[in-house]
Scaffold this motif. Structure first.
Motif, PDB file in Angstrom:
ATOM      1  N   GLU A   1       0.823  -1.208   0.000  1.00 37.57           N
ATOM      2  CA  GLU A   1       0.000   0.000   0.000  1.00 37.57           C
ATOM      3  C   GLU A   1       0.860   1.263   0.000  1.00 37.57           C
ATOM      4  O   GLU A   1       0.452   2.300  -0.532  1.00 37.57           O
ATOM      5  CB  GLU A   1      -0.932   0.001   1.204  1.00 37.57           C
ATOM      6  CG  GLU A   1      -2.109  -0.946   1.069  1.00 37.57           C
ATOM      7  CD  GLU A   1      -2.988  -0.606  -0.129  1.00 37.57           C
ATOM      8  OE1 GLU A   1      -3.426   0.560  -0.224  1.00 37.57           O
ATOM      9  OE2 GLU A   1      -3.207  -1.497  -0.962  1.00 37.57           O
ATOM     10  N   ASP A   2       2.041   1.174   0.588  1.00 41.22           N
ATOM     11  CA  ASP A   2       2.942   2.333   0.589  1.00 41.22           C
ATOM     12  C   ASP A   2       3.407   2.664  -0.828  1.00 41.22           C
ATOM     13  O   ASP A   2       3.527   3.837  -1.188  1.00 41.22           O
ATOM     14  CB  ASP A   2       4.147   2.072   1.482  1.00 41.22           C
ATOM     15  CG  ASP A   2       3.759   1.941   2.940  1.00 41.22           C
ATOM     16  OD1 ASP A   2       3.005   2.798   3.425  1.00 41.22           O
ATOM     17  OD2 ASP A   2       4.196   0.974   3.592  1.00 41.22           O
ATOM     18  N   PHE A   3       3.641   1.655  -1.637  1.00 44.37           N
ATOM     19  CA  PHE A   3       4.058   1.889  -3.019  1.00 44.37           C
ATOM     20  C   PHE A   3       2.919   2.513  -3.823  1.00 44.37           C
ATOM     21  O   PHE A   3       3.159   3.363  -4.686  1.00 44.37           O
ATOM     22  CB  PHE A   3       4.537   0.586  -3.648  1.00 44.37           C
ATOM     23  CG  PHE A   3       5.908   0.164  -3.190  1.00 44.37           C
ATOM     24  CD1 PHE A   3       7.012   0.314  -4.019  1.00 44.37           C
ATOM     25  CD2 PHE A   3       6.111  -0.374  -1.927  1.00 44.37           C
ATOM     26  CE1 PHE A   3       8.282  -0.064  -3.599  1.00 44.37           C
ATOM     27  CE2 PHE A   3       7.371  -0.745  -1.493  1.00 44.37           C
ATOM     28  CZ  PHE A   3       8.458  -0.585  -2.329  1.00 44.37           C
ATOM     29  N   LYS A   4       1.716   2.115  -3.531  1.00 45.15           N
ATOM     30  CA  LYS A   4       0.546   2.728  -4.167  1.00 45.15           C
ATOM     31  C   LYS A   4       0.466   4.204  -3.815  1.00 45.15           C
ATOM     32  O   LYS A   4       0.226   5.059  -4.685  1.00 45.15           O
ATOM     33  CB  LYS A   4      -0.722   1.999  -3.725  1.00 45.15           C
ATOM     34  CG  LYS A   4      -2.003   2.547  -4.327  1.00 45.15           C
ATOM     35  CD  LYS A   4      -3.205   1.743  -3.837  1.00 45.15           C
ATOM     36  CE  LYS A   4      -4.505   2.297  -4.418  1.00 45.15           C
ATOM     37  NZ  LYS A   4      -5.683   1.516  -3.923  1.00 45.15           N
ATOM     38  N   PHE A   5       0.678   4.517  -2.536  1.00 39.32           N
ATOM     39  CA  PHE A   5       0.652   5.906  -2.072  1.00 39.32           C
ATOM     40  C   PHE A   5       1.754   6.722  -2.753  1.00 39.32           C
ATOM     41  O   PHE A   5       1.519   7.850  -3.211  1.00 39.32           O
ATOM     42  CB  PHE A   5       0.834   5.939  -0.555  1.00 39.32           C
ATOM     43  CG  PHE A   5       1.014   7.315   0.021  1.00 39.32           C
ATOM     44  CD1 PHE A   5      -0.078   8.119   0.318  1.00 39.32           C
ATOM     45  CD2 PHE A   5       2.291   7.808   0.275  1.00 39.32           C
ATOM     46  CE1 PHE A   5       0.096   9.393   0.836  1.00 39.32           C
ATOM     47  CE2 PHE A   5       2.471   9.078   0.805  1.00 39.32           C
ATOM     48  CZ  PHE A   5       1.368   9.870   1.087  1.00 39.32           C
ATOM     49  N   LEU A   6       2.948   6.159  -2.835  1.00 38.67           N
ATOM     50  CA  LEU A   6       4.071   6.872  -3.442  1.00 38.67           C
ATOM     51  C   LEU A   6       3.814   7.146  -4.917  1.00 38.67           C
ATOM     52  O   LEU A   6       4.074   8.250  -5.412  1.00 38.67           O
ATOM     53  CB  LEU A   6       5.357   6.063  -3.261  1.00 38.67           C
ATOM     54  CG  LEU A   6       5.843   5.891  -1.823  1.00 38.67           C
ATOM     55  CD1 LEU A   6       7.032   4.941  -1.784  1.00 38.67           C
ATOM     56  CD2 LEU A   6       6.203   7.230  -1.210  1.00 38.67           C
ATOM     57  N   SER A   7       3.310   6.158  -5.619  1.00 42.84           N
ATOM     58  CA  SER A   7       3.016   6.332  -7.031  1.00 42.84           C
ATOM     59  C   SER A   7       1.987   7.429  -7.248  1.00 42.84           C
ATOM     60  O   SER A   7       2.118   8.262  -8.152  1.00 42.84           O
ATOM     61  CB  SER A   7       2.514   5.011  -7.620  1.00 42.84           C
ATOM     62  OG  SER A   7       2.164   5.157  -8.981  1.00 42.84           O
ATOM     63  N   LYS A   8       0.982   7.462  -6.395  1.00 41.98           N
ATOM     64  CA  LYS A   8      -0.077   8.473  -6.489  1.00 41.98           C
ATOM     65  C   LYS A   8       0.479   9.882  -6.345  1.00 41.98           C
ATOM     66  O   LYS A   8      -0.030  10.837  -6.952  1.00 41.98           O
ATOM     67  CB  LYS A   8      -1.129   8.205  -5.420  1.00 41.98           C
ATOM     68  CG  LYS A   8      -2.243   9.227  -5.356  1.00 41.98           C
ATOM     69  CD  LYS A   8      -3.213   8.906  -4.232  1.00 41.98           C
ATOM     70  CE  LYS A   8      -4.288   9.987  -4.105  1.00 41.98           C
ATOM     71  NZ  LYS A   8      -5.220   9.690  -2.977  1.00 41.98           N
ATOM     72  N   HIS A   9       1.554  10.028  -5.557  1.00 43.18           N
ATOM     73  CA  HIS A   9       2.100  11.351  -5.269  1.00 43.18           C
ATOM     74  C   HIS A   9       3.372  11.646  -6.061  1.00 43.18           C
ATOM     75  O   HIS A   9       4.149  12.539  -5.695  1.00 43.18           O
ATOM     76  CB  HIS A   9       2.341  11.490  -3.773  1.00 43.18           C
ATOM     77  CG  HIS A   9       1.064  11.580  -2.988  1.00 43.18           C
ATOM     78  ND1 HIS A   9       0.352  12.746  -2.857  1.00 43.18           N
ATOM     79  CD2 HIS A   9       0.346  10.619  -2.337  1.00 43.18           C
ATOM     80  CE1 HIS A   9      -0.735  12.524  -2.125  1.00 43.18           C
ATOM     81  NE2 HIS A   9      -0.762  11.242  -1.805  1.00 43.18           N
ATOM     82  N   GLY A  10       3.596  10.915  -7.136  1.00 37.81           N
ATOM     83  CA  GLY A  10       4.660  11.257  -8.061  1.00 37.81           C
ATOM     84  C   GLY A  10       6.040  10.776  -7.685  1.00 37.81           C
ATOM     85  O   GLY A  10       7.033  11.192  -8.292  1.00 37.81           O
ATOM     86  N   ILE A  11       6.156   9.898  -6.694  1.00 37.37           N
ATOM     87  CA  ILE A  11       7.453   9.319  -6.340  1.00 37.37           C
ATOM     88  C   ILE A  11       7.738   8.160  -7.287  1.00 37.37           C
ATOM     89  O   ILE A  11       6.943   7.224  -7.384  1.00 37.37           O
ATOM     90  CB  ILE A  11       7.470   8.853  -4.873  1.00 37.37           C
ATOM     91  CG1 ILE A  11       7.237  10.028  -3.934  1.00 37.37           C
ATOM     92  CG2 ILE A  11       8.768   8.137  -4.546  1.00 37.37           C
ATOM     93  CD1 ILE A  11       8.292  11.113  -4.006  1.00 37.37           C
ATOM     94  N   ASN A  12       8.863   8.213  -7.977  1.00 35.91           N
ATOM     95  CA  ASN A  12       9.149   7.192  -8.990  1.00 35.91           C
ATOM     96  C   ASN A  12      10.283   6.240  -8.609  1.00 35.91           C
ATOM     97  O   ASN A  12      10.610   5.327  -9.366  1.00 35.91           O
ATOM     98  CB  ASN A  12       9.456   7.849 -10.337  1.00 35.91           C
ATOM     99  CG  ASN A  12      10.669   8.770 -10.295  1.00 35.91           C
ATOM    100  OD1 ASN A  12      11.504   8.694  -9.398  1.00 35.91           O
ATOM    101  ND2 ASN A  12      10.769   9.670 -11.281  1.00 35.91           N
ATOM    102  N   THR A  13      10.901   6.455  -7.433  1.00 39.78           N
ATOM    103  CA  THR A  13      12.058   5.639  -7.036  1.00 39.78           C
ATOM    104  C   THR A  13      12.066   5.455  -5.526  1.00 39.78           C
ATOM    105  O   THR A  13      11.710   6.377  -4.784  1.00 39.78           O
ATOM    106  CB  THR A  13      13.378   6.315  -7.460  1.00 39.78           C
ATOM    107  OG1 THR A  13      13.346   6.588  -8.861  1.00 39.78           O
ATOM    108  CG2 THR A  13      14.580   5.434  -7.151  1.00 39.78           C
ATOM    109  N   VAL A  14      12.484   4.275  -5.078  1.00 39.98           N
ATOM    110  CA  VAL A  14      12.744   4.051  -3.656  1.00 39.98           C
ATOM    111  C   VAL A  14      14.204   3.664  -3.485  1.00 39.98           C
ATOM    112  O   VAL A  14      14.734   2.847  -4.245  1.00 39.98           O
ATOM    113  CB  VAL A  14      11.827   2.971  -3.043  1.00 39.98           C
ATOM    114  CG1 VAL A  14      10.403   3.480  -2.913  1.00 39.98           C
ATOM    115  CG2 VAL A  14      11.863   1.677  -3.851  1.00 39.98           C
TER     116      VAL A  14
END
Length: 530
Positions: free
Chosen positions: A230-243
């Motif tokens: 779910e954290d990756f879903k949240f990051l994708s939604k907010h424009g984060i493209n890399t971890v």
């Protein structure tokens, strides 16, 4: 005429913006973009300040590995001292404590400890005559002592091998020959213990403090809940493209790493790559904790605050080879960071550069497309020192960590002064690096936090906006530290949800909006002409 002029202005500005974007785009990311990332800190490498509750179940948790202690005799009021910092006898003759009177704990159990002197020698006892010295390099049972303490922090120190207690003599000597059970009042075998520091709360302290089975239970629960899909879903939604994913060296020995480390991390890293692929996010594997510790800090899994990594370079290269061979061809792979934050004080530059060159070649054995990331030394080091090192010919990235913290310079700085520093110091440095033919530049760690007091939400928004504007210019991109944190301003999710950090103010977004407005203006002019 008006249409032609506006059309050419629009085409020129649009072309310029595309050229800027493409010139500093990162291969492997969607849309000719750069890294807009976040660190998954505190997940696969433990840092107690990120999630303090992990340590709640440890007995005597104020006496973990690396805790610094001092002992004062209650009868003589003198401090126990390792003469010359170690290598000689131990006395009890100092009125005021300093480094010679400070010992670092190596925890054997909740009540058994080994005592390491300032110069790294362990306290030991001569079984024959009870003489006590700090002369041993590698401790065993003869260098192990039970520390019994009461509610007033008075202690008795009992030698494990002989079963006798340390006592202070009238001649300021100390010996391990007190028979019987000493009392807690004015007794020659009673000392007052002062805990000078207890700041190293990493993987070593957690696993060794809990014991294998309890640590396995606690860490399994932590890995399964701290970061989820779910954290990756949240990051994708907010424009984060890399971890950027910090890992420890023991992951290469999963599922049964050397004690006291616990297995299970490899499965979690595998999951992260799968989740990232599902949401079109890329992964950077960051060797955050190297064998022997590269900086003596908890996030490098140091046992007692010392740095021994230069002796373990071959083992470190094995870890890099393991990670590269396993993940190099994964669709979510973006890069491998060879080492996080080596210390300038304890890691010589030539040693580091040699390792980086070998690490670069190790990654290249498995991939010609993965970025190889090298981190600047922390402390008194010039980030430009790695530009002249000729580490590798392609897809090399230099990682800089920018914090308006951890330096006396930033103490008592106002919000305006902190923001001014970003523009007057950080921005010119980035511009200079972007203009060289050296590695790409990556702001691999930064945070929307400072030492400024009584800061408002607007202050934080302004500080975050300034950092995003400047760090967006880094040729490789940036990664926030960290996604989740008990310290709220370090927590990216909290910052986003509570509108303290506005990612929409990034330079790229502002540029895109400007181009759209220019397009609308041109369309309006064309409409008038027609």
């Amino acid at each position: 005429m008006e249409f032609t002029f506006c059309k050419w202005v629009f085409v020129f500005l649009l072309s310029a913006s595309l050229i800027i974007s493409i010139a500093y785009s990162v291969e492997g990311l969607s849309g000719n973009s750069k890294v807009r990332g976040v660190n998954l800190g505190g997940w696969l490498v433990v840092e107690g300040w990120i999630k303090p509750s992990l340590f709640d179940e440890i007995p005597n948790r104020d006496m973990l590995d690396g805790t610094e202690v001092q002992f004062r005799s209650v009868t003589s009021n003198k401090y126990m001292s390792a003469e010359n910092g170690g290598g000689m006898k131990v006395t009890v003759d100092r009125d005021t404590p300093s480094s010679w009177e400070t010992f670092r704990l190596w925890r054997v159990s909740s009540s058994e400890f080994q005592l390491r002197s300032f110069l790294g020698k362990f306290m030991t006892c001569d079984v024959g005559d009870g003489n006590v010295s700090a002369t041993v390099n590698t401790p065993s049972s003869n260098e192990t002592f039970y520390i019994e303490r009461n509610e007033r922090n008075r202690v008795h120190i009992k030698h494990k091998t002989t079963g006798t207690y340390l006592q202070a003599s009238t001649f300021n000597q100390i010996s391990a020959d007190y028979q019987g059970i000493p009392g807690w009042d004015d007794n020659v075998a009673t000392f007052e213990m002062t805990i000078v520091s207890n700041v190293i709360h990493g993987d070593y302290q957690l696993a060794n403090g809990l014991g294998h089975y309890k640590a396995k239970k606690v860490l399994t629960r932590h890995r399964n809940s701290f970061i989820t899909k779910e954290d990756f879903k949240f990051l994708s939604k907010h424009g984060i493209n890399t971890v950027r994913i910090p890992v420890g060296w023991w992951i290469a020995y999963d599922p049964n790493p050397p004690a006291p480390f616990i297995g299970g991390y490899l499965e979690a890293l595998d999951n992260a790559f799968l989740w990232a692929q599902d949401y079109d996010i890329k992964c950077i594997i960051d060797l955050h904790a190297a064998p022997g510790s590269q900086n003596g800090m908890e996030h490098s899994a140091s046992r007692d605050g010392t740095t021994g990594w230069p002796m373990y370079i071959s083992q470190t290269l094995y870890v890099i080879d393991f990670l590269a061979s396993r993940y190099a061809m994964h669709p979510a792979m973006l890069g491998i960071e060879l080492l996080n934050e080596p210390s300038a004080a304890t890691v010589p530059l030539d040693t580091l550069v040699s390792y980086y060159k070998q690490g670069y070649e190790t990654v290249r054995k498995h991939s010609s497309t993965a970025y190889v990331i090298v981190c600047q030394r922390i402390g008194n080091a010039d980030p430009f020192e790695l530009y002249e090192a000729n580490i590798g010919p392609s897809k090399l990235v230099l990682d800089l960590h920018y914090y308006n913290l951890f330096d006396n310079y930033f103490v008592n700085k106002t919000p305006a002064e902190n923001i001014q520093f970003i523009f007057k110091n950080r921005q010119p440095q980035l511009q200079a690096m972007n203009n060289t033919n050296g590695p790409l530049v990556f702001i691999g760690e930064w945070v929307n936090e400072w030492n400024a007091t009584n800061s408002t939400q607007l202050d934080y928004q302004d500080f975050g906006r300034a950092q995003l504007q400047v760090y967006d210019a880094a040729s490789f991109g940036w990664a926030y530290w960290t996604l989740r944190n008990a310290e709220l301003h370090w927590d990216l999710e909290w910052n986003i949800r509570n509108n303290y950090l506005q990612l929409s103010y990034s330079q790229k977004t502002v540029l895109t909006k400007s181009v759209l407005w220019l397009g609308l203006a041109c369309s309006f002019s064309l409409y008038n002409v027609l």
